[in-house]
Write a protein that holds these residues in place. Sequence first.
Motif: not given
Length: 223
Positions: A207-209, A161-162, A153-155
């Motif tokens: 983030t909520r997901v 953003k990328s 999820m962080n990726y």
Amino acid sequence: MNFDFQYMIDLMPILFRYLGITLEMALWGSIFALTLSVIIAIIRVFRVPVLNQLCQLYISFFRGTPLLVQLFLLYYGLPQVFPIMVGLDAFSASVIGLTLHFASYMAESIRAAIIGIDRSQMEASMSVGMTTSQSMRRIILPQATRVALPSLMNYFIDMIKSTSLAFTLGVSEIMAKAQMEASSSFRFFEAFLAVALIYWFVVIIMTRVQIWAEVKLNKAYIR
């Protein structure tokens, strides 16, 4: 120039119209990157001859070079070597670049998650007649998903953003529109602050997901 709050507010609806392109790039990139990373992770776990070495080289290159350089190589460089790629549009090149870049990171996370599953799980599933592929699909990968989810999820968030780098290839996404609006009005701070707030809003939702997905997957492990 004083900060023009009203200009930023008026710019928001314009930028939101281009958010769909940003999210579409991130969505396709995430789907392709996840698929590719699972394949690479399995090859690395089972140490498939030749393919394992090629995957190691792939991971080393894409983790060791900047994403922007990779996008430029893909869109501007490779068509000079392979004429068949001349017709590649900027949107597709951006999706391919995001896919290849983030799959290299996600593959290692998935590989670590698979290795972290006790070997007895595989032995037990094969003892009841499952094949290796069935054991991976029905037993190992579902458990590895729970372990790898936070990093994956962080990726995904990082990929969203990328996508802002796609404007360097000429993709008319949210960052490109902000750049054009700022250049015409010279309100660079307001324009880029608006973009930052929109990205922040999207990341908060993601983030909520992530929290919801983690709770869902960990429910069976809570005693």
